[in-house]
Design an enzyme around this catalytic site. Structure first.
Site, PDB file in Angstrom:
ATOM      1  N   GLU A 122       0.795  -0.967   0.052  1.00  0.00           N
ATOM      2  CA  GLU A 122       0.054   0.113   0.057  1.00  0.00           C
ATOM      3  C   GLU A 122       0.676   1.381   0.028  1.00  0.00           C
ATOM      4  OE1 GLU A 122      -2.490  -1.395   3.442  1.00  0.00           O
ATOM      5  OE2 GLU A 122      -4.198  -1.254   2.055  1.00  0.00           O
ATOM      6  N   TYR A 163     -14.051  17.191  18.820  1.00  0.00           N
ATOM      7  CA  TYR A 163     -12.655  16.490  18.837  1.00  0.00           C
ATOM      8  C   TYR A 163     -12.606  15.984  17.445  1.00  0.00           C
ATOM      9  CZ  TYR A 163     -12.122  17.940  23.372  1.00  0.00           C
ATOM     10  OH  TYR A 163     -11.985  19.070  24.404  1.00  0.00           O
TER      11      TYR A 163
HETATM   12 ZN   LIG Z   1      -5.248  -1.083   3.596  1.00  0.00          ZN
END
Ligand SMILES: [Zn+2]
Length: 213
Positions: A74, A120
């Site tokens: 990735e 937040y």
């Molecule tokens: Zn992934």
């Protein structure tokens, strides 16, 4: 300013912490940090709970592997963010349960797939676009991320999980944890009437805390 060795140790420590809390099961998830002479990334098929700081992958700005173990498959998704977002110094990508669950819901807004339900979330994550589904390894995913990375610190990949950048590694980790907790709230509230923050309240967070919404 941290040395490269200190950054390597920090990546392993944060990996252990994410794994210990069940946020990166198996060999899922990856962590990267920008350096002066390239960037560090967790290796392919590595378990974040058991990283060897000396064997992290070092990669250049063309995606070329320079040293260490082979980088995560990735890697291109990290490169797409760094190339389009100069302020991004670190990135965490997870397949964490609640965010991944939200990413599988039908009918999400592609521009803002988790509503502004807490301050937040607005401050740490910001407006979260949904990137359409792509087959793992499909480089079209990088193109889709490239288009949004300049404007957004975080994106959610459909049927997959979140990619979150930060001004340093701790910020990226806190932001992805905030995202995960907010995804959990969104699922807990599913089917109930939700009062989201209104435009004035969000404007207040933009002015006071520089929230990107
Ligand atoms: Zn992934």
């Amino acid at each position: 300013m941290k040395t490269e060795n200190q950054i390597r140790d920090q990546i392993a420590e944060i990996g252990r912490s994410l794994y210990a809390r069940g946020l990166s099961p198996g060999s899922s998830g990856n962590i990267s940090v920008r350096l002066d002479d390239g960037w560090l990334l967790t290796p392919t098929n590595s378990c974040l709970g058991n990283l060897d700081p000396g064997m992290l992958s070092k990669v250049d700005w063309n995606g070329k592997h320079l040293s260490g173990d082979k980088p995560s498959k990735e890697y291109f998704l990290h490169l797409a963010v760094y190339s389009n977002r100069p302020s991004a110094q670190a990135i965490v990508h997870l397949h964490s349960t609640y965010s991944a669950a939200v990413s599988c819901l039908d009918g999400l807004s592609s521009e803002s797939c988790i509503p502004p339900i807490t301050p937040y979330f607005v401050m740490r994550v910001g407006r979260l676009p949904l990137i359409p589904y792509f087959r793992p390894g499909d480089k079209c995913l990088a193109q889709a991320i490239s288009k949004l990375a300049a404007k957004h610190a975080a994106v959610l990949l459909a049927n997959h999980g979140p990619v979150v950048s930060g001004k340093d590694l701790n910020s990226a980790m806190y932001a992805i944890e905030e995202l995960e907790e907010t995804a959990k709230l969104m699922l807990l509230l599913n089917g109930q009437r939700i009062r989201t923050l209104d435009e004035n309240q969000i404007q207040g967070l933009r002015e006071t805390f520089g929230a990107e919404w």
